[in-house]
Design a protein around this motif. Sequence first.
Motif, short mmCIF file in Angstrom:
data_model
loop_
_atom_site.label_atom_id
_atom_site.label_comp_id
_atom_site.label_asym_id
_atom_site.label_seq_id
_atom_site.Cartn_x
_atom_site.Cartn_y
_atom_site.Cartn_z
N ALA A 91 1.02 -1.54 -0.32
CA ALA A 91 0.19 0.69 0.09
C ALA A 91 0.43 1.20 0.05
N ASP A 92 0.34 2.01 -0.98
CA ASP A 92 0.95 3.34 -0.82
C ASP A 92 0.67 4.22 0.17
N GLY A 93 2.19 5.10 1.11
CA GLY A 93 2.08 5.59 2.33
C GLY A 93 1.45 6.49 2.08
N PHE A 94 0.64 7.51 2.61
CA PHE A 94 -0.16 8.76 2.65
C PHE A 94 0.79 8.88 4.53
N LEU A 95 0.57 7.98 5.09
CA LEU A 95 0.60 7.56 6.49
C LEU A 95 1.85 6.62 6.76
N SER A 96 3.29 6.58 6.55
CA SER A 96 4.12 5.63 6.67
C SER A 96 5.03 5.70 8.46
N LEU A 97 5.23 4.68 8.94
CA LEU A 97 5.32 4.93 10.02
C LEU A 97 6.81 3.30 9.93
N GLU A 98 7.88 4.25 10.13
CA GLU A 98 8.86 3.10 9.30
C GLU A 98 9.82 2.44 10.88
N ASN A 99 9.96 1.35 11.08
CA ASN A 99 9.93 1.15 12.92
C ASN A 99 10.20 2.12 13.88
N LEU A 100 8.86 2.63 14.26
CA LEU A 100 9.10 3.31 15.30
C LEU A 100 9.16 2.50 16.58
N THR A 101 10.05 3.78 17.33
CA THR A 101 10.10 2.64 18.38
C THR A 101 10.29 3.60 19.44
N VAL A 102 8.95 3.34 20.65
CA VAL A 102 9.18 4.64 21.76
C VAL A 102 9.97 3.65 22.95
N GLU A 103 10.57 4.28 24.23
CA GLU A 103 10.82 4.24 25.30
C GLU A 103 10.90 4.86 26.25
#
Lengths: 326, 328
Positions: free
Chosen positions: A6-18
């Motif tokens: 899917a083309d990304g209008f919103l694209s999250l790549e390897n999101l990490t939250v610590e």
Amino acid sequence: MTAHTADGFLSLENLTVEYPLQSGRKVHAVTDFTARVRRGETLGLVGESGCGKSSAARAVMQLPRPTGGKVTLDGQDLTGLRGKALQQARRRFQMIFQDPIASLNPRMTIRDIVAAPLEIAGIGTKADRHVRVAEMLEMVGINADQAMERRPHEFSGGQCQRISIARALILQPDLLVCDEAVSALDVSVQAQVLNLLERLKTELGLTMLFISHDLAVVKHVSDRVAVMYLGRLCEVADAETIYRNPVHPYTRTLLSAVPEPDPDAPPRQVAVIPGELPSPVNPPSGCPFRTRCPRASEICAQQMPDLAPIAPGQMVACHHPHIDTP
Amino acid sequence: MGDIILDVRNQKTAFVTARGMAQAVDGVSFTLERGRTLGVVGESGSGKSVLSRSIMRLLPSNALVPADSRVILNGRDLTRMTETELRRLRGPEVAIIFQDPMTSLNPVLTIGRQITEVLTFHMGLKRRAARDRAIELLRAVGLPQPDVRVDQYPHQLSGGMRQRVAIAIAIACEPDLLIADEPTTALDVTVQAEILDLLQRMVRDRNMAMILITHDMGVVAGRCDDVAVMYAGRIVEKAPVRDLFHHTRMPYTAALLASIPKITDPPHRKLDAIEGRPPDIINPPPGCPFAPRCLRADAGCDAEKPVLAGTSRHQWACLNPLGEEAPA
Ligand SMILES: Nc1ncnc2c1ncn2[C@@H]1O[C@H](COP(=O)(O)OP(=O)(O)OP(=O)(O)O)[C@@H](O)[C@H]1O
Ligand SMILES: Nc1ncnc2c1ncn2[C@@H]1O[C@H](COP(=O)(O)OP(=O)(O)OP(=O)(O)O)[C@@H](O)[C@H]1O
Ligand code: SF4
Ligand SMILES: [Mg+2]
Ligand SMILES: [Mg+2]
């Protein structure tokens, strides 16, 4: 088109939250979250309480910026924006927060709360803004004349929730992040608000990330659904598919626990998951679900399963997915 | 008849506002027996939370309650009690889980402190014992790693974890009556099932009673004995759960049931919302408050306010109730 391409209008790549802890250790709230959402698409996000949904949502909003990974909205890297540029970009993405009452400033009037995004963005005269606020309140089913000059504590939980929806929509954002945005609403008002969101989606191409514990509601609004467990994605699929044929053991358990609005429904053998959600400070080796999974084997402890396509429009991170065809 | 624990008689609660008096609860009467769970559902803003605060006698200073409103708990009239007497009774006799956990928890105290305070004040536990008990309670409500979480602050917990802390505080003193205002909305369905199991077990084993306010009709169907439906500050229908679902009398209840999204529906089906809005509680219409939105309304409904009538088992407030069509 599969979820993967899917083309990304919103694209999250390897999101990490610590989150750092005093002990010097870290809470791994979100790890390697990768997803793409098309313009006008709604991605539902579900999972056990504490699995990292709100953390992921706040990371998308850059509130605060994620520890790692990249968020791109319409080609613009939000994680790279600072100061004024971020402020400018914010008009395009808005969020409805989980605690409806706590997220409204108790000292402000409803008019000022809903008008605030316009004011910050410097849009319109005072009179313009007043008209706009009134329109938005009416749209979410609040009588503007009665509500404008009052303060949040004079409203019920569901009314506060609708006020925060009005605030989030007033700038006509392209992306709306909804964190339990309709959970305080009774089913009839909920139906009004969901119909409104669906209309904005078809008429204005609103893109949504929609978090909810109500799996019937999620199915209702979502084009695709992502299931999280302990900070990671375990299954992503088209809404129809995931409800008809969930393949991850956790997704199966989750769907089996939905209470039916029917007093004659046989008391179901609800698969209460044994044990507790493992500590996100010290997640298990291999698959995060393996400590509670009925299908776990040796490899599950050794190797983290990758999120990989298993059928058209369906991805799963599991060594032993349910692929038994009927 | 069973053992009545709560008797609410003609409860009226109004707020003084700049625009005038807002009648949030408008003459609610009901009784609740030990061992039973009463579900309360209804339109957002219909007075469910204000009713629970009225029962608890925890109202803001701009609230007005007339002298003939009565709340009788365990045979004692709460409306006649002093604040000191009430404080001793809140916790062990009646406890509430508030709707918005973030606003009911103290942000600057650890969650352990907030639970132990209740235990030392009401149960006379010593510090050490109170802490152990707090951890036990957190485990009972399914909070993972309770021995670590006990020393954390509310903002370090997820929404659902905070909600479980609020539940732990409310059940800490094993109250006779528990009022749970949307206790599981922030919880995923598996945790929700565990918590509701726990509360149901408490009601059964300890012969307590519970008022469960919820928007989740699945929870009502599976967990409540009776249901009261509220609209514009009044109870408009009350019945055992199966009667309410299968022999709905009040049109508002029917419309409410029709707007539930079904998990078996395909995505994006338009939902059957109720057109229009509930009345302004400062200037309520003279007739049935639902009349402007009701498909069955006639001239009589605009003129006369229907009172709750029916049998002791099933009551409704409607002049043209469903299920009474004249035979053709
Ligand atoms: N500020 C913080 N400091 C430390 N830990 C945090 C903080 N905020 C969240 N956490 C932890 O991160 C994890 C994920 O929390 P998050 O709020 O994202 O969960 P969630 O999926 O939204 O849960 P819920 O469904 O209950 O709202 C939890 O273990 C939580 O305790
Ligand atoms: N302190 C107050 N001052 C003035 N009006 C108030 C106050 N508190 C509540 N109200 C009004 O009383 C009415 C009933 O509110 P209540 O919180 O009981 O609704 P509710 O049924 O719990 O709704 P929800 O399902 O949205 O939580 C609402 O119209 C609300 O605006
Ligand atoms: S990878 Fe193994 S432990 Fe994880 S969900 Fe699949 S079968 Fe269960
Ligand atoms: Mg959350
Ligand atoms: Mg309420």
